[in-house]
Scaffold this motif. Structure first.
Motif, mmCIF file in Angstrom:
data_model
loop_
_atom_site.group_PDB
_atom_site.id
_atom_site.type_symbol
_atom_site.label_atom_id
_atom_site.label_comp_id
_atom_site.label_asym_id
_atom_site.label_seq_id
_atom_site.Cartn_x
_atom_site.Cartn_y
_atom_site.Cartn_z
ATOM 1 N N ALA A 70 0.850 -1.201 0.000
ATOM 2 C CA ALA A 70 0.000 0.000 0.000
ATOM 3 C C ALA A 70 0.881 1.245 0.000
ATOM 4 O O ALA A 70 1.374 1.684 1.042
ATOM 5 C CB ALA A 70 -0.931 -0.005 1.214
ATOM 6 N N LYS A 72 0.521 4.305 -0.110
ATOM 7 C CA LYS A 72 0.245 5.528 0.646
ATOM 8 C C LYS A 72 1.041 5.601 1.943
ATOM 9 O O LYS A 72 1.247 6.685 2.472
ATOM 10 C CB LYS A 72 -1.254 5.684 0.901
ATOM 11 C CG LYS A 72 -1.853 4.745 1.922
ATOM 12 C CD LYS A 72 -3.298 5.188 2.232
ATOM 13 C CE LYS A 72 -3.897 4.420 3.389
ATOM 14 N NZ LYS A 72 -4.591 3.208 2.938
ATOM 15 N N ASP A 91 -0.425 -1.175 -4.357
ATOM 16 C CA ASP A 91 -1.760 -0.621 -4.209
ATOM 17 C C ASP A 91 -1.581 0.901 -4.178
ATOM 18 O O ASP A 91 -0.818 1.411 -3.352
ATOM 19 C CB ASP A 91 -2.351 -1.165 -2.903
ATOM 20 C CG ASP A 91 -3.481 -0.326 -2.379
ATOM 21 O OD1 ASP A 91 -4.295 0.127 -3.193
ATOM 22 O OD2 ASP A 91 -3.551 -0.120 -1.150
ATOM 23 N N ARG A 161 -15.013 -2.688 -4.485
ATOM 24 C CA ARG A 161 -14.675 -2.467 -3.073
ATOM 25 C C ARG A 161 -15.959 -2.580 -2.271
ATOM 26 O O ARG A 161 -16.941 -1.884 -2.565
ATOM 27 C CB ARG A 161 -14.056 -1.075 -2.902
ATOM 28 C CG ARG A 161 -13.898 -0.612 -1.466
ATOM 29 C CD ARG A 161 -12.623 -1.102 -0.847
ATOM 30 N NE ARG A 161 -12.496 -0.660 0.540
ATOM 31 C CZ ARG A 161 -11.683 0.311 0.955
ATOM 32 N NH1 ARG A 161 -10.941 0.966 0.093
ATOM 33 N NH2 ARG A 161 -11.622 0.632 2.225
ATOM 34 N N HIS A 210 -13.057 -6.688 -3.120
ATOM 35 C CA HIS A 210 -11.970 -6.074 -2.367
ATOM 36 C C HIS A 210 -12.534 -5.448 -1.099
ATOM 37 O O HIS A 210 -13.576 -4.811 -1.137
ATOM 38 C CB HIS A 210 -11.351 -4.994 -3.270
ATOM 39 C CG HIS A 210 -10.314 -4.153 -2.598
ATOM 40 N ND1 HIS A 210 -10.116 -2.832 -2.922
ATOM 41 C CD2 HIS A 210 -9.419 -4.433 -1.621
ATOM 42 C CE1 HIS A 210 -9.128 -2.350 -2.184
ATOM 43 N NE2 HIS A 210 -8.697 -3.295 -1.386
ATOM 44 N N HIS A 212 -11.122 -3.660 2.889
ATOM 45 C CA HIS A 212 -10.006 -3.256 3.752
ATOM 46 C C HIS A 212 -10.655 -2.803 5.055
ATOM 47 O O HIS A 212 -11.515 -1.932 5.041
ATOM 48 C CB HIS A 212 -9.226 -2.109 3.092
ATOM 49 C CG HIS A 212 -8.234 -1.452 4.003
ATOM 50 N ND1 HIS A 212 -7.067 -2.073 4.390
ATOM 51 C CD2 HIS A 212 -8.240 -0.241 4.612
ATOM 52 C CE1 HIS A 212 -6.392 -1.245 5.187
ATOM 53 N NE2 HIS A 212 -7.084 -0.136 5.346
ATOM 54 N N GLY A 214 -9.266 -1.809 8.204
ATOM 55 C CA GLY A 214 -8.745 -0.732 9.054
ATOM 56 C C GLY A 214 -7.240 -0.829 9.116
ATOM 57 O O GLY A 214 -6.623 -1.556 8.342
ATOM 58 N N SER A 215 -6.661 -0.078 10.033
ATOM 59 C CA SER A 215 -5.212 -0.011 10.100
ATOM 60 C C SER A 215 -4.749 -0.184 11.547
ATOM 61 O O SER A 215 -5.526 0.023 12.473
ATOM 62 C CB SER A 215 -4.760 1.334 9.554
ATOM 63 O OG SER A 215 -3.438 1.271 9.114
ATOM 64 N N GLY A 251 -7.204 -6.474 1.678
ATOM 65 C CA GLY A 251 -6.697 -5.204 2.203
ATOM 66 C C GLY A 251 -5.460 -5.376 3.062
ATOM 67 O O GLY A 251 -4.785 -6.409 3.018
ATOM 68 N N GLY A 252 -5.175 -4.357 3.844
ATOM 69 C CA GLY A 252 -3.973 -4.382 4.692
ATOM 70 C C GLY A 252 -4.367 -4.256 6.145
ATOM 71 O O GLY A 252 -5.383 -4.804 6.556
ATOM 72 N N GLY A 253 -3.558 -3.538 6.906
ATOM 73 C CA GLY A 253 -3.972 -3.216 8.265
ATOM 74 C C GLY A 253 -3.171 -3.828 9.392
ATOM 75 O O GLY A 253 -3.362 -3.465 10.557
ATOM 76 N N ILE A 254 -2.262 -4.760 9.092
ATOM 77 C CA ILE A 254 -1.532 -5.417 10.177
ATOM 78 C C ILE A 254 -0.673 -4.393 10.943
ATOM 79 O O ILE A 254 -0.023 -3.547 10.339
ATOM 80 C CB ILE A 254 -0.678 -6.572 9.619
ATOM 81 C CG1 ILE A 254 -1.621 -7.642 9.052
ATOM 82 C CG2 ILE A 254 0.250 -7.152 10.687
ATOM 83 C CD1 ILE A 254 -0.919 -8.757 8.329
ATOM 84 N N PRO A 296 -0.580 -4.841 2.532
ATOM 85 C CA PRO A 296 0.047 -4.273 3.720
ATOM 86 C C PRO A 296 0.792 -2.983 3.388
ATOM 87 O O PRO A 296 1.474 -2.903 2.362
ATOM 88 C CB PRO A 296 1.022 -5.367 4.153
ATOM 89 C CG PRO A 296 1.337 -6.119 2.900
ATOM 90 C CD PRO A 296 0.133 -6.025 2.015
ATOM 91 N N GLY A 297 0.643 -1.986 4.217
ATOM 92 C CA GLY A 297 1.383 -0.736 4.041
ATOM 93 C C GLY A 297 2.269 -0.522 5.250
ATOM 94 O O GLY A 297 3.479 -0.757 5.217
ATOM 95 N N ARG A 298 1.632 -0.143 6.351
ATOM 96 C CA ARG A 298 2.357 0.152 7.586
ATOM 97 C C ARG A 298 3.318 -0.973 7.987
ATOM 98 O O ARG A 298 4.485 -0.723 8.308
ATOM 99 C CB ARG A 298 1.334 0.367 8.714
ATOM 100 C CG ARG A 298 1.926 0.895 10.013
ATOM 101 C CD ARG A 298 0.887 0.845 11.150
ATOM 102 N NE ARG A 298 -0.373 1.432 10.755
ATOM 103 C CZ ARG A 298 -0.693 2.725 10.875
ATOM 104 N NH1 ARG A 298 0.182 3.556 11.413
ATOM 105 N NH2 ARG A 298 -1.867 3.163 10.481
HETATM 106 C C1 PLP Z 1 -4.593 2.240 3.783
HETATM 107 C C2 PLP Z 1 -4.954 1.049 3.015
HETATM 108 C C3 PLP Z 1 -4.160 -0.086 3.068
HETATM 109 C C4 PLP Z 1 -2.920 -0.192 3.923
HETATM 110 O O1 PLP Z 1 -3.201 -0.173 5.285
HETATM 111 P P1 PLP Z 1 -2.016 -0.428 6.329
HETATM 112 O O2 PLP Z 1 -2.689 -0.287 7.649
HETATM 113 O O3 PLP Z 1 -0.990 0.599 6.107
HETATM 114 O O4 PLP Z 1 -1.507 -1.807 6.108
HETATM 115 C C5 PLP Z 1 -4.507 -1.160 2.294
HETATM 116 N N1 PLP Z 1 -5.607 -1.134 1.506
HETATM 117 C C6 PLP Z 1 -6.396 -0.051 1.440
HETATM 118 C C7 PLP Z 1 -7.576 -0.078 0.554
HETATM 119 C C8 PLP Z 1 -6.107 1.072 2.188
HETATM 120 O O5 PLP Z 1 -6.911 2.124 2.120
#
Ligand code: PLP
Length: 442
Positions: A70, A72, A91, A161, A210, A212, A214-215, A251-254, A296-298
């Protein structure tokens, strides 16, 4: 269960060197601060590659897994290039992110475009550059996408989504999967969306669903609930509409470990739960094994990043707190002021066993809310000391801004005792690049 890199509080190469200073990636942090100036973002390449390996191993039992970083969380060309070399996809949530990964040489078929209000120009850019999937968020976007696709005589590959209706216990601003959310189709709206795609929006090809949730998520059971809902819906839609949906994106969020209180799950545990649940749902809902996408982003980039600051002024409030100021703050790390986020810090050039005191680390920006860390016990800080704030890889530089017309910091990548600039420090002239004085004012 194996532990994974996101469960560390510090980059995995962090240690105290012969001089008694902290070092990361073999680079003395005092020397980095001297050489590049502060504030300075430092990224540890070994930590980045280690978490990528954790993800790949953790999901190896399900070969159709695709890890889509992710962007962002942190989007730069150098990082895109590292993650591309690790085989990750991307992503993205804006034209700017799409353009960045494109310029970094990423195979655009491995890019997904997300967001609740993508503009005409952004969607057009995504289609022109050959982005692999667009996650359609709402009815307005379906119509817009179809119009653009028609005008180019192209087909566009999409996911829908959805909002699965799962609550997770994280900060309200970073929850997205509960029912009252700005993101995605409500479960009750999916059928109408599919009907429209089948009848009117015939330039769109739907491949899957798809979601997602939360984070900064610590609960692992959430992913199992989410997979059950997505598989159930895929099975239902395939039967009801004669479709062949075969992609699920969870999605991500871990989460990661900002402070000692944070107990993020192991990626291996998530992999185990997700793969088991998915295999169970494939049987339960009699569907073909779908391609699995994670975003995954964070957890990919947070742990690898630290920010170095130089200590400046301090103020002892009579009978109150002691404030110690650093040369950055809310504009290079907006999370404490935005989410009340907590961080852990250490003094780079002082031993932990020296005299300590409780202080509040504040930033240099003209806002009382510019506080980075409240009430932290650290070795007594003096002007010129260097402070290392951990876990700033994600949502720091990517959220940074120029409040007070302060140039944004540089970012260096460290590995094997070498450091390379990957984002240069902004200059005052950079700040003026878009300023124009109209002739009539001259
Ligand atoms: C923000 C976001 C992510 C990433 O979330 P993290 O908590 O950083 O892993 C993944 N998918 C979508 C759609 C998001 O908006």
């Amino acid at each position: 269960m194996l532990s994974s890199t996101n469960q560390n509080q510090k980059p995995i190469t962090t240690m105290i060197n012969d001089k008694g200073n902290l070092q990361i990636g073999g680079c003395d942090l005092v020397e980095l601060a001297d050489k590049y100036g502060t504030p300075l973002y430092v990224l540890d390449e070994e930590t980045i590659r280690a978490i990528c390996n954790d993800y790949k191993k953790a999901f190896s039992a399900y070969p159709k897994t695709n890890i889509m970083y992710a962007s962002k969380a942190l989007c730069t060309m150098a990082l895109s290039s590292i993650l591309d070399s690790e085989g990750l996809g991307f992503d993205t949530v804006s034209g700017g992110e799409i353009y960045t990964v494109y310029k970094a040489g990423v195979d655009m078929s491995k890019v997904l475009f997300n967001g609740n209000n993508k503009s005409y120009e952004e969607l057009e850019l995504a289609i022109d550059l050959g982005v692999g999937r667009i996650s359609a968020d709402n009815f307005y976007e379906l119509a817009l996408l179809n119009t653009i696709a028609q005008s180019k005589n192209k087909h566009v590959d999409i996911l829908l989504r959805i909002t699965p209706g799962i609550e997770c216990h994280t900060h309200e601003y970073i929850q997205t999967g509960h029912l009252d959310s700005k993101f995605g189709f409500d479960l009750s709206q999916i059928d109408e969306a599919v009907e429209l795609i089948q009848t009117e929006y015939t330039n769109l090809r739907i491949h899957g669903l798809h979601a997602h949730i939360g984070s900064q998520i610590f609960e692992t059971s959430i992913y199992a609930d989410e997979i059950d809902i997505i598989c159930r819906e895929i099975s239902r839609l395939n039967k009801q509409f004669g479709l062949n949906l075969n992609e699920i994106n969870i999605g991500g969020g871990i989460g990661v470990k900002y402070t000692d209180e944070d107990q993020p799950p192991s990626v291996y545990e998530i992999g185990h739960i997700v793969v088991n649940k998915l295999n169970e749902c494939i049987k339960k809902y009699s569907i073909e094994p779908p391609a699995l996408f994670l975003e995954p982003g964070r957890s990919i980039i947070s742990t690898s990043g630290v920010t170095l600051y130089t200590i400046g002024s301090s103020k002892q409030v009579p009978q109150g707190k002691k404030y110690v100021s650093v040369d950055g703050g809310m504009a290079d790390n907006p999370r404490p002021s935005l989410y009340d986020a907590k961080y852990f810090a250490q003094v780079v050039n002082k031993k932990e066993d020296t005299e300590k005191e409780k202080v509040t680390i504040c930033g240099r920006y003209c806002e009382s809310g510019d506080i980075l860390i409240k009430d932290v016990t650290l070795p007594v800080l003096e002007e010129g000391d260097v402070l290392c704030v951990y876990n700033t890889g994600a949502y720091n530089y990517s959220m940074a801004y120029n409040y007070n017309r302060v140039p944004r910091p540089a970012m260096v990548l460290v590995r094997d005792s070498k450091s390379d600039i990957v984002v240069s420090r902004e200059s005052y002239d950079d700040l003026l690049v878009h300023d124009i004085i109209p002739d009539r004012l001259k």
